[in-house]
Structures are given as structure tokens and as C-alpha cells.
Write a protein that holds these residues in place. Structure first.
Motif, PDB file in Angstrom:
ATOM      1  N   ILE A   1      46.047  34.068  39.410  1.00 14.69           N
ATOM      2  CA  ILE A   1      44.831  34.813  39.765  1.00 14.69           C
ATOM      3  C   ILE A   1      44.098  34.155  40.927  1.00 14.69           C
ATOM      4  N   VAL A   2      43.993  32.837  40.885  1.00 15.33           N
ATOM      5  CA  VAL A   2      43.281  32.135  41.959  1.00 15.33           C
ATOM      6  C   VAL A   2      44.003  32.367  43.289  1.00 15.33           C
ATOM      7  N   GLU A   3      45.309  32.349  43.251  1.00 18.00           N
ATOM      8  CA  GLU A   3      46.077  32.587  44.468  1.00 18.00           C
ATOM      9  C   GLU A   3      45.846  34.025  44.980  1.00 18.00           C
ATOM     10  N   GLN A   4      45.826  34.965  44.061  1.00 19.21           N
ATOM     11  CA  GLN A   4      45.549  36.351  44.466  1.00 19.21           C
ATOM     12  C   GLN A   4      44.181  36.470  45.123  1.00 19.21           C
ATOM     13  N   LEU A   5      43.190  35.818  44.521  1.00 18.55           N
ATOM     14  CA  LEU A   5      41.835  35.855  45.081  1.00 18.55           C
ATOM     15  C   LEU A   5      41.825  35.227  46.474  1.00 18.55           C
ATOM     16  N   THR A   6      42.464  34.073  46.589  1.00 22.77           N
ATOM     17  CA  THR A   6      42.459  33.327  47.847  1.00 22.77           C
ATOM     18  C   THR A   6      43.129  34.125  48.962  1.00 22.77           C
ATOM     19  N   ARG A   7      44.213  34.795  48.635  1.00 23.78           N
ATOM     20  CA  ARG A   7      44.905  35.596  49.654  1.00 23.78           C
ATOM     21  C   ARG A   7      44.099  36.821  50.055  1.00 23.78           C
ATOM     22  N   ALA A   8      43.397  37.399  49.085  1.00 23.35           N
ATOM     23  CA  ALA A   8      42.723  38.682  49.358  1.00 23.35           C
ATOM     24  C   ALA A   8      41.374  38.511  50.037  1.00 23.35           C
ATOM     25  N   LEU A   9      40.761  37.349  49.865  1.00 30.77           N
ATOM     26  CA  LEU A   9      39.372  37.182  50.320  1.00 30.77           C
ATOM     27  C   LEU A   9      39.303  36.292  51.552  1.00 30.77           C
ATOM     28  N   PRO A  10      38.210  36.408  52.329  1.00 28.60           N
ATOM     29  CA  PRO A  10      38.078  35.585  53.537  1.00 28.60           C
ATOM     30  C   PRO A  10      38.148  34.083  53.207  1.00 28.60           C
ATOM     31  N   ALA A  11      38.586  33.324  54.204  1.00 31.75           N
ATOM     32  CA  ALA A  11      38.718  31.866  54.021  1.00 31.75           C
ATOM     33  C   ALA A  11      37.391  31.252  53.606  1.00 31.75           C
ATOM     34  N   GLY A  12      37.445  30.321  52.677  1.00 30.62           N
ATOM     35  CA  GLY A  12      36.233  29.615  52.247  1.00 30.62           C
ATOM     36  C   GLY A  12      35.459  30.317  51.160  1.00 30.62           C
ATOM     37  N   THR A  13      35.897  31.519  50.786  1.00 33.39           N
ATOM     38  CA  THR A  13      35.160  32.319  49.802  1.00 33.39           C
ATOM     39  C   THR A  13      35.474  31.897  48.369  1.00 33.39           C
ATOM     40  N   VAL A  14      36.722  31.460  48.165  1.00 34.19           N
ATOM     41  CA  VAL A  14      37.161  31.125  46.800  1.00 34.19           C
ATOM     42  C   VAL A  14      37.090  29.605  46.616  1.00 34.19           C
ATOM     43  N   ILE A  15      36.254  29.182  45.669  1.00 35.88           N
ATOM     44  CA  ILE A  15      35.982  27.759  45.451  1.00 35.88           C
ATOM     45  C   ILE A  15      36.633  27.330  44.135  1.00 35.88           C
ATOM     46  N   THR A  16      37.348  26.220  44.195  1.00 28.90           N
ATOM     47  CA  THR A  16      37.915  25.698  42.938  1.00 28.90           C
ATOM     48  C   THR A  16      37.506  24.252  42.699  1.00 28.90           C
ATOM     49  N   ASP A  17      36.572  23.778  43.496  1.00 24.73           N
ATOM     50  CA  ASP A  17      36.031  22.434  43.313  1.00 24.73           C
ATOM     51  C   ASP A  17      35.433  22.299  41.907  1.00 24.73           C
ATOM     52  N   PRO A  18      35.916  21.311  41.116  1.00 19.97           N
ATOM     53  CA  PRO A  18      35.468  21.190  39.717  1.00 19.97           C
ATOM     54  C   PRO A  18      33.950  21.048  39.567  1.00 19.97           C
ATOM     55  N   VAL A  19      33.312  20.353  40.495  1.00 17.10           N
ATOM     56  CA  VAL A  19      31.851  20.181  40.383  1.00 17.10           C
ATOM     57  C   VAL A  19      31.147  21.533  40.517  1.00 17.10           C
ATOM     58  N   ALA A  20      31.603  22.307  41.503  1.00 15.69           N
ATOM     59  CA  ALA A  20      31.013  23.636  41.701  1.00 15.69           C
ATOM     60  C   ALA A  20      31.275  24.537  40.494  1.00 15.69           C
ATOM     61  N   LEU A  21      32.494  24.437  39.949  1.00 15.21           N
ATOM     62  CA  LEU A  21      32.828  25.268  38.784  1.00 15.21           C
ATOM     63  C   LEU A  21      32.015  24.857  37.567  1.00 15.21           C
TER      64      LEU A  21
ATOM     65  N   ILE B   1      30.027  43.511  50.291  1.00 16.33           N
ATOM     66  CA  ILE B   1      30.361  44.447  49.210  1.00 16.33           C
ATOM     67  C   ILE B   1      31.873  44.502  49.038  1.00 16.33           C
ATOM     68  N   GLU B   2      32.597  44.469  50.146  1.00 17.21           N
ATOM     69  CA  GLU B   2      34.056  44.530  50.075  1.00 17.21           C
ATOM     70  C   GLU B   2      34.609  43.324  49.308  1.00 17.21           C
ATOM     71  N   ASP B   3      34.032  42.149  49.519  1.00 20.21           N
ATOM     72  CA  ASP B   3      34.471  40.975  48.750  1.00 20.21           C
ATOM     73  C   ASP B   3      34.306  41.221  47.243  1.00 20.21           C
ATOM     74  N   VAL B   4      33.153  41.759  46.887  1.00 18.87           N
ATOM     75  CA  VAL B   4      32.886  42.009  45.463  1.00 18.87           C
ATOM     76  C   VAL B   4      33.892  43.023  44.917  1.00 18.87           C
ATOM     77  N   GLN B   5      34.136  44.065  45.706  1.00 24.12           N
ATOM     78  CA  GLN B   5      35.095  45.078  45.250  1.00 24.12           C
ATOM     79  C   GLN B   5      36.487  44.475  45.059  1.00 24.12           C
ATOM     80  N   GLU B   6      36.866  43.594  46.005  1.00 21.45           N
ATOM     81  CA  GLU B   6      38.194  42.973  45.931  1.00 21.45           C
ATOM     82  C   GLU B   6      38.324  42.124  44.660  1.00 21.45           C
ATOM     83  N   VAL B   7      37.280  41.349  44.368  1.00 18.35           N
ATOM     84  CA  VAL B   7      37.306  40.524  43.146  1.00 18.35           C
ATOM     85  C   VAL B   7      37.461  41.415  41.916  1.00 18.35           C
ATOM     86  N   CYS B   8      36.704  42.506  41.877  1.00 17.38           N
ATOM     87  CA  CYS B   8      36.768  43.368  40.694  1.00 17.38           C
ATOM     88  C   CYS B   8      38.130  44.049  40.579  1.00 17.38           C
TER      89      CYS B   8
END
Lengths: 462, 462
Positions: B3-23, B48-55
Motif C-alpha cells: 500500500i505504501v508503495e502504491q501511495l508513493t507511486r501515485a502521489l507527488p514526491a514528498g507527499t507520503v511520509i513513513t518517518d516513524p516520529v511523524a507516524l 483535492i486530487e491527492d485526497v482523491q488518490e488516497v481514497c
């Protein structure tokens, strides 16, 4: 056992009416639209239990139920046809509680708005929703429609004036939605969902109303005659933009003044081509009126102002006579588009175009403080001619283009149903139909109104 | 592909964060409640498009989505756990339009309430919702919670200050609900339904806000020290019953004053056992304050009044320091019952009983103009002890008995979910769950919050 017999056996004596004259009266409302045939029976409920009993029998027999107050709707939302039970709450008209400490009243739905407000006056309180029909319309009907009126820009629409509701569901179960408190955030706001649902989700059987203390001080009234309705709309928009908040700001166009002169024998047209009526109330009334007068005069227009209630009543009377004067000309289709305030001049300009294109006269007035216009289509005979619907359809489309809505305060009913999807879009329309199915899975409550149920369980509606 | 890979590929660079502190920061909110584990990913949507893509990805992969603003909630409504995507709208924080003519602003959901109001000030306008968190909370979060605050009795709650919303549904489709106009009655009021839905029906991606012109004139402030909080509650109720409408009316009990003195080294307790702070604004401010002062003095209490902003700020500062002073004593469970105004003395009396019964201290403040109390339970450690929940449960039951509600403005989230059915009843609770299923059939949006979905399609929630 047939349905009328079941109702008669289950309900108190005298509650179930089958007199043809009474039934036929339920085939129409103030829109003049007539249902295709006579309903089965009229039940004049006296209690919540009566309403529950009707809904239980309706569910058991798959019979549609049209709940109805005083029948003053303007979109055919409360009209009943062949095979339907009319469930009137007009006789559930008591005030159950008035609390000045909590600034609320608990009432039955059938009480007339104006009568209730006269009773609340004794307690130093009032309920703000003030549809033009307030002396003949019920509070329950106001809520079912989310009624507006003249005071909405300053005092809000009905949704802002209802704290809680008791509602009987299609199957007879009773729920309480909303809160007796000013604040409350427990779950989804089903009270707001019920307000304006036009009898399609449940039957409102009790309402807890949010009251306001009576407004004290002088009322300052302004009457202005203007060269055009566009000038009036533009002045009204400038008053709002200046942060000034009139209680009432009403605008009449030249066609309305023509009808008024014809009706009263007066000569309003000699004074101008449009009439702007403003009232300010509250502690700052006179200062606000002075600031508005300055805006009107800056626009090169003439205006008078008064705090004399007798003179003010004369000026307000001009506005009040508009509908009688239009009705004297023929059958009326009173429309109800609303647009963002600054788009009012554009909306009036579109109406002038439509008059020319279709060769018709569309006298129009506006609650100019909130951008709600009432273009009136006049025709002869009972049925709205197709040409009038064509013109209205163009008007609706233009209102939507301007960021507006099909209906500011009259509702969808049967008359505007065909345009609802244009405003909501397919996705939202489907969500609304699914919500309808949650409350009324068999589609028994006010079928054929507002939107089509997902399940057409009830007999076909005329 | 995970899922994280799907999000990362679909969304603009820097949008998907997996840093444990942030999470891990998304595992809690201002309630201090901690989710059971670390969410999958944090998506910082910019459009809005980012939100739609996540959903869309969430729906395709049956992954739960927790939408989140600034994380200032007090009921755990925006906390995310194991297996969940955190969808932050904090970076969608632009003001898209301000219209003084139409008295509205169109904004993205991530803008901070206080920042937005500073920008609106330049236009001579303001947005009324004023939760105590307004300098750190987002407008989107205010809407998702139907936030209240200090000004609600006079200026309304968030529901009254939102005209329209754009909302992304669980499957990524975008809908527009509400109206750009003051009035509008086309179909069911899905805008009101969305307000306060705590991220369980859709993701709010744009809001059209109803603005007010800035209030002009002096502000009159009253500070009163009273013999007991019950006296204060009774004075507050009398002020409302007299039809006087303060902008702010805040009440602090003896326990709160004790904590304040301990925190500041002051001696508020030497002046009284309760503190009542009132502010009046608008054209009649000074006249209203004088009338309120008379009511306070009739009750045998002493009070001071001022129109000097510096002195007023000092008096208001006392109120503002309450929560820091309580936090200095331990971990806080800030509760949020609301009761009809005249029941405030009874609610305070119940709190005193609970203090005695459980041997605990419950410092309490109230938005006394609208009957919303914030009883604060203080304990040591991270988790709320069962004994505190028992006391809170008794408090909730009593609030309901008094005609009140579990929560005036903080919402249900996870912390009050177990009591929701006590207030709504089984029938309404089921209707609410069915409405949830209409918008989010797979139960992916903020699962485990507010109510249980009908379909438990998403992974078990911690």
C-alpha cells in the motif's frame, strides 16, 4: 379489512375523515398544483400515538402517507393523491413549554407560526423564522420546508432556530433528534437532516425551538424609489458589502409596481421603476439606517427614512400587497431562485432577457439581503403552460451558473423535482436517495416528492 | 505492490511520509489518548486530487483512512493506529476567495482558524467559531467536530457558520454539498450532516464559510467573584433569562481558582470561591453590561466592569490560564457535558457529589452562556484510571437526566463512544450506522470512531 377501516378502528373517533370535500382539499396546496386523484383518507392526528398508529398501519399495508400541516406550500410538497393517506398534524397545536431561562419552547407541529409568536411575546421571546405565510402556516410545515422569509440574512433560516425534534418513522417508531442545549455534538446531526426534508424521512410530531429575546429599541425604516431594479440590487449588495445588516431588505421591480398600481389605483410608477424597502432593528438601528441612506444617496437615488411605526407600516404595506396584486392578473407560478448577493443584478438582467425571449411578463421581488428572488410567472388557466416551464428552466440554469440554487425557501416538492439533479449532481442525488431508503426503506413517506425512492414499494404515485 | 508503495507511486514526491516520529505523532491528539500502534503512512495532501488518490487506493486495497488536521482534538477522533493511512490536510491551507459582498470565504481545510481570522480582519470580516484551540486548530477540524467555543450563545456554533463543503467520499469521488447562498433548500442538508461527522463520512477538502462583518464599538467586560459556583451558575442563568446576550460568559469554580493560585502564585481565592467573566460587544454593549451588573448585585455579589482593553485582557487572562494551571497538576481528562442553562447549578452540585463519592478533585469551568461545562479529571500517568471513567460515566448519566448531552463541542471520537447509545437510543444509533454505510459502505473512514460501522470490512481497529 380495508385500510380506511383499519385506521378507523385503530384511531380515536372522529380522527379519520373520508368526506370527499375534505379529501379533495388535500389534493392541492398554495402552488395550485393538483394531484391526479382523491386520497384514501385524511387522519387528523391529535397525539404522537395517533401518528405512530397511522404509520404502523401504512407500513403493514404498504400504503403511502403524505404528512400535511396547513397546506400552504408552494411546491406541491404536501399534496396527496390516489391511494394515499393524508396525515394531518394541524390539530396537534399546543405549546407544551416555554422557558425564558433556556430560551426555548417545546411545541406540537400544528401550531400556526404567527399564533405561537403572539403567545411567545407574552414571555418576552420570539421565534425568528418568518415566511410570508406565517399567519397561516404551521411551525411543523416551516420545519419540514426549512422555511425562510424576510429576516433570514440577520436572524437565520429555520434550521438555525430548531434545537430538537421528535419524529415518527415510516414504521411507527419514535425517535428524538437534536439537543435541548445550545451545543451538542453526539453523532450525526439528524435534526438538521430532518429540517427541510419535506415529509420524506419521517413525521415531525414535536419541536424544541430556539427562541430569541424580543428585539428592543426603535425600528428605522427606509423607502427608496430607484431608476431600475438593477440599481436596487446593486445598492442592496453594497449595503451588505459595507457590513451593514438590515433586518429586512426587500426589492420590487417595475413589473411588480405596475401590478400594484393596477390593483390599488396608486401611482408608484411615477416615483420610480423599482422599490427598495429596508428595516433596521436593535440598538444600532438608527445609526445603521443613516449609513444605508448614505449608500443609497451615493448611488444617486432618493430615499426617505422614518422611525414612526404608522408611516413605516404604510411603506411595508406596499411590499405586502405584491402577491394579491399579481394574483389579480391570473394564475401565478411563484419561483424562488437564490443567488449570491452580488449576482442579484445579473439575475434580474436574465429575467429581463427571458421576458423578451418568451414574450411574457415576470414581475419579480427579492429578499435582497440574502439574494433570494421570487420571479412570478403569470398565466391563465390551471396548468402551468410548457412555455412557462421552459422559461423557468432557463432561469434555474442561470441561477446555478451564478453559484445559486433552484430554491431558496419553497422547496422541491413535485414542481422542481425534475431539476434537482442539475443542482446536486448524480453522485449526491444517489446519496440522498440512499439516505431516504435508510429512514423509509419501503418508500412510503410522501412518495413522488423531492426525489425518487430507491425502492418503489408503494403504489405508483400520480 | 504494497500500500505504501502504491501511495508513493501515485502521489507527488514528498507527499507520503513513513518517518516513524511523524507516524507516532499521529497516534495521539490533545486528549493524550494513544492508539495501539503505528499507522502505515502519513500522506500530506496538497490538493483535492491527492485526497482523491488516497481514497481510491484505500478503497482498492481495503485500507482504513484517518483524516487529520492539526491533531488538537480532545476525544481521540483523529488518532490513527496499526494498518491505517493518515490523510493530513494540514498543508492544504490556502484562502481561495474572500468576498465582502457575499460575506463568505472559500478556504482549504488545513488553514488555522486564528491565522485565517487575522487575514479576514483586513477585509473587515470574521468567522465566528472560536474554540479555545483556535490558534492551533484547523478550520477543517473545526468543521469535522462542529467546534464550539466561547461565543456560541451569541454567534452560533460551526454548523451555523458553514455554507458549503467539498467532500471526497471513501471511494475517491468528489461531491459539493450546501449552497453559496444564505438560503437553499434543495434536498437533504448533507452539508449539516457532514459538519460534526468526525471524519467518518468523507474528507472535507474545501469549505465555503459564512462570514460576519467585524463587530464595532466598545467591548464591556465584567469580572465578578462569587461565594460559590452555584451562585455564579444561577446568575448566568438569570442573565440569559432576562434576554441579555453576552458575547462571552465564563464561569470558574473554586477548584479551578485553587489550581490557578498554585500555578501563578496569585490569591484569587481570597476574593471568592468562583469567578464569572462576562464580555458584551456591539452597539448596546455598555447598556447590556450595566443591566447584567444590576443582576449580579441583586444576587448580593460584587463585580467590576471596564471598557479599557488592557484591564479587560487581564481579567480574560485569568480564564485563559485555567488549562495550563490544571495541566501542571497531572494528566487531564477534559470533559464536555452541556445542559440547559437553568440546570447548570444542578450540574455543578452533582460534580461536588462526585468529588466526595470518589475522593477526587474535579476543577470545572463553564461556557455559562450556553450551559457547556468542562469538568476536568486530573490523574497521574498516561491512562485514564477506571475510577475516573466510573465518575465520568455517572456525570454523563446525570447530564442526560437534566436534558443535556455527553458532549457540547469536543465530539465522541473514541473516548465517549461507549456512551453514545445512552444518549441517542438504539433506534437512532442504528439509523446513524446506516447513514455511515451509505457514505462509506466498506467502513474505511476513521473506523472505530464515533460508532461501529454496519460492515466491518476494514482490518480490526485498535
Amino acid at each position: 379489512m380495508d385500510i380506511v377501516e383499519q385506521l378507523t378502528r385503530a384511531l380515536p373517533a372522529g380522527t379519520v375523515i373520508t368526506d370527499p370535500v375534505a379529501l379533495d382539499a388535500c389534493r392541492t396546496d398554495r402552488s395550485g398544483h393538483l394531484s391526479c386523484g382523491r386520497p384514501l383518507a385524511l387522519v387528523e392526528a391529535r397525539s404522537i400515538e395517533d401518528v405512530q398508529e397511522v404509520c404502523r398501519i401504512a407500513t403493514a399495508t404498504n400504503t403511502p402517507v403524505v404528512s400535511r400541516g396547513a397546506g400552504t406550500g408552494l411546491a406541491g410538497g404536501g399534496i396527496a393523491g390516489t391511494g394515499e393517506i393524508v396525515l394531518s398534524t394541524l390539530h396537534m397545536n399546543r405549546i407544551l413549554e416555554v422557558s425564558t431561562a433556556n430560551q426555548l419552547a417545546v411545541v406540537e407541529p400544528g401550531i400556526i407560526n404567527g399564533e405561537m409568536n403572539r403567545a411567545l411575546f407574552e414571555h418576552g421571546m420570539w421565534w425568528a423564522p418568518d415566511p410570508a405565510s406565517k399567519d397561516i402556516a404551521t411551525v411543523g410545515g416551516n420545519i419540514a420546508m426549512n422555511a425562510g422569509g424576510l429576516l433570514c440574512a440577520k436572524y437565520g433560516v429555520t434550521r438555525e432556530a430548531v434545537l430538537a425534534l421528535k419524529v415518527v418513522l415510516a414504521d411507527g417508531r419514535l425517535i428524538s433528534v437534536g439537543h435541548r442545549t445550545v451545543k451538542g455534538v453526539t453523532g450525526y446531526d439528524l435534526c438538521a437532516l430532518m429540517i427541510g426534508s419535506e415529509g420524506t424521512l419521517g413525521v415531525i410530531v414535536e419541536a424544541t425551538l430556539k427562541l430569541r429575546p424580543l428585539v428592543t429599541g426603535n425600528v428605522a425604516t427606509i423607502a427608496a424609489y430607484l431608476d431600475s431594479v438593477e440599481t436596487g440590487a446593486s445598492i442592496a449588495a453594497r449595503i451588505s458589502a459595507a457590513g451593514l445588516q438590515p433586518a429586512i431588505m426587500e426589492l420590487l421591480d417595475r413589473r411588480s409596481l405596475e401590478c400594484l398600481d393596477a390593483y390599488t389605483g396608486g401611482s408608484l410608477l411615477s416615483r420610480g421603476n423599482a422599490y427598495l424597502l429596508i428595516q433596521c432593528d436593535g440598538a444600532a438601528a438608527e445609526a445603521e439606517a443613516a449609513a444605508m441612506l448614505a449608500i443609497i444617496r451615493e448611488a444617486g437615488a432618493q430615499a426617505e427614512t422614518t422611525t414612526d411605526p404608522v408611516l413605516a407600516d404604510e411603506w411595508v404595506h406596499v411590499r405586502r400587497q405584491v402577491f394579491p396584486s399579481l394574483e389579480a392578473q391570473g394564475t401565478l407560478l411563484v419561483e424562488d431562485v437564490a443567488v449570491p448577493r452580488e449576482q442579484m443584478p445579473a439575475m434580474f438582467a436574465k429575467l429581463a432577457q427571458l421576458e423578451e425571449k418568451y414574450g411574457i411578463s415576470i414581475p419579480s421581488s427579492a429578499h435582497a439581503g440574502d439574494g433570494n428572488l421570487h420571479p412570478c410567472f403569470i398565466f391563465q388557466g390551471e396548468d402551468v403552460p410548457q412555455m412557462i416551464w421552459d422559461a423557468a428552466g432557463e432561469m434555474f440554469a442561470h441561477a446555478l451558473e451564478l453559484g445559486g440554487t433552484l430554491t431558496g425557501e419553497h422547496g422541491i416538492g413535485v414542481l422542481k423535482k425534475r431539476w434537482l439533479g442539475d443542482e446536486l449532481g448524480d453522485v449526491q442525488l444517489m446519496l440522498q436517495r440512499q439516505i431516504k431508503a435508510v429512514f423509509d426503506p419501503a418508500g412510503l413517506l410522501n412518495p413522488g416528492k423531492v426525489l425518487d425512492p430507491l425502492v418503489q414499494g408503494a403504489p405508483a404515485v400520480c
